[in-house]
Design an enzyme around this catalytic site. Structure first.
Site, PDB file in Angstrom:
ATOM      1  N   ASP A  67       0.823  -1.215   0.000  1.00  0.00           N
ATOM      2  CA  ASP A  67       0.000   0.000   0.000  1.00  0.00           C
ATOM      3  C   ASP A  67       0.855   1.262   0.000  1.00  0.00           C
ATOM      4  O   ASP A  67       2.086   1.206   0.145  1.00  0.00           O
ATOM      5  CB  ASP A  67      -0.979  -0.007   1.191  1.00  0.00           C
ATOM      6  CG  ASP A  67      -0.347  -0.536   2.485  1.00  0.00           C
ATOM      7  OD1 ASP A  67       0.896  -0.543   2.589  1.00  0.00           O
ATOM      8  OD2 ASP A  67      -1.092  -0.960   3.376  1.00  0.00           O
ATOM      9  N   ASN A 136      -7.869  -2.723  14.161  1.00  0.00           N
ATOM     10  CA  ASN A 136      -9.266  -2.895  13.717  1.00  0.00           C
ATOM     11  C   ASN A 136      -9.427  -4.068  12.749  1.00  0.00           C
ATOM     12  O   ASN A 136     -10.470  -4.234  12.133  1.00  0.00           O
ATOM     13  CB  ASN A 136      -9.788  -1.604  13.066  1.00  0.00           C
ATOM     14  CG  ASN A 136      -9.051  -1.245  11.786  1.00  0.00           C
ATOM     15  OD1 ASN A 136      -8.168  -1.976  11.330  1.00  0.00           O
ATOM     16  ND2 ASN A 136      -9.401  -0.118  11.190  1.00  0.00           N
TER      17      ASN A 136
HETATM   18  C1  F6R Z   1       1.089  -1.458   6.088  1.00  0.00           C
HETATM   19  C2  F6R Z   1      -0.049  -2.322   6.273  1.00  0.00           C
HETATM   20  C3  F6R Z   1      -0.888  -2.274   7.499  1.00  0.00           C
HETATM   21  C4  F6R Z   1      -0.073  -2.547   8.762  1.00  0.00           C
HETATM   22  C5  F6R Z   1      -0.975  -2.474   9.990  1.00  0.00           C
HETATM   23  C6  F6R Z   1      -0.212  -2.737  11.257  1.00  0.00           C
HETATM   24  O1  F6R Z   1       1.692  -1.749   4.842  1.00  0.00           O
HETATM   25  O2  F6R Z   1      -0.314  -3.068   5.408  1.00  0.00           O
HETATM   26  O3  F6R Z   1      -1.912  -3.241   7.391  1.00  0.00           O
HETATM   27  O4  F6R Z   1       0.490  -3.821   8.657  1.00  0.00           O
HETATM   28  O5  F6R Z   1      -1.568  -1.217  10.044  1.00  0.00           O
HETATM   29  O6  F6R Z   1       0.699  -1.704  11.449  1.00  0.00           O
HETATM   30  P1  F6R Z   1       1.841  -1.819  12.527  1.00  0.00           P
HETATM   31  O7  F6R Z   1       2.682  -2.958  12.115  1.00  0.00           O
HETATM   32  O8  F6R Z   1       2.592  -0.526  12.460  1.00  0.00           O
HETATM   33  O9  F6R Z   1       1.162  -2.048  13.834  1.00  0.00           O
END
Ligand code: F6R
Length: 260
Positions: A67, A136
């Site tokens: 993303d 979430n």
């Molecule tokens: C980012 C992504 C998101 C993160 C998720 C968890 O490329 O795909 O789905 O994996 O928001 O974020 P963290 O690892 O920072 O808790």
């Protein structure tokens, strides 16, 4: 799904890195799907260590990020172009020309999303897709109510995701409101999925994804539809799993598990 519960976050990184390493050892031109955020950083650090030690060669490996924010200049240190370059491409010794990130600055976002899907197809699909999970239940930036069949497209970030990601910016208002993300249908097409989660803040989302119903309310629950999905979590993130003892038993008795 395979659920692996490990004592701490560094073990999570080491075991998930081993899954990727197996793929790269078998296929030097493997296609890897990269997540950003905090969760996969230990994986990338471990892969970089193995690359530095000469155990792994990423020079021909191809990559696709999950993303990107919309409208955040790629020169911004928190754009996912910059993050992937800093945490993945450079430390692993990858060829930047072989690493793609969705185009959040495109004048025609819809066309850019279609081109991203076509590029994944042209590469032969993703061999192993790394995933984190939002509190979430999002994967990529597929927020709750995302179509389970969705493809790469523009999404509106939820206030919760913007608040969670505010730690990377000087102020919460600077977190972009929109993103481009691979869809849940895109993610499901990868040949192997590896989701990692660490910490108590992810415990509810992990339990919903693994043991709840398959539902767009918890986008990560779509992993239940994949033939080869592995969820690697630390004890804190596993705290709400009802069948944790069974998952530990399966992992401990898995043939070859000591390899990791
Ligand atoms: C980012 C992504 C998101 C993160 C998720 C968890 O490329 O795909 O789905 O994996 O928001 O974020 P963290 O690892 O920072 O808790």
């Amino acid at each position: 799904m395979e659920i692996v519960i490990l004592p701490d976050a560094s073990e999570v990184g080491r075991v998930a890195a081993s899954v990727v390493a197996d793929v790269v050892e078998r296929e030097p031109e493997a296609v890897i799907g990269f997540a950003t955020g905090s969760s996969p950083l230990a994986i990338y650090a471990e892969l970089a260590r193995r690359a530095d030690a000469g155990e792994l060669d990423f020079s021909r490996v191809r990559g696709f990020a999950l993303d990107e924010y919309v409208g955040l200049d790629y020169g911004h240190p928190e754009s996912y172009h910059a993050v992937i370059d800093r945490t993945v491409t450079k430390p692993l010794g990858m060829d930047p020309a072989l690493v793609a990130v969705p185009d959040g600055m495109a004048s025609d976002i819809t066309a850019a999303c279609a081109a991203y899907e076509a590029a994944i197809d042209a590469a032969g699909g993703i061999d192993v897709q790394l995933l984190g999970i939002g509190a979430n239940g999002h994967i990529g930036f597929n927020e709750p109510t995302s179509s389970l069949a969705s493809r790469t497209r523009i999404k509106t970030l939820t206030p919760k995701t913007r608040a969670d990601n505010a730690r990377f910016f000087d102020s919460p208002e600077q977190v972009p409101t929109h993103c481009v993300t691979q869809g849940l249908g895109t993610i499901l097409r990868a040949r192997r999925l590896v989701l990692v989660a660490q910490g108590a803040g992810k415990a509810d989302a992990v339990a919903a994804a693994v043991e709840g119903p398959v539902s767009a309310s918890c986008p990560a629950s779509v992993l239940q539809l994949h033939e080869f999905a592995t969820v690697v979590v630390d004890e804190a993130a596993a705290a709400r799993l009802t069948n944790a003892d069974y998952y530990r038993y399966v992992w401990q008795n898995k043939p070859g598990w000591k390899h990791y």
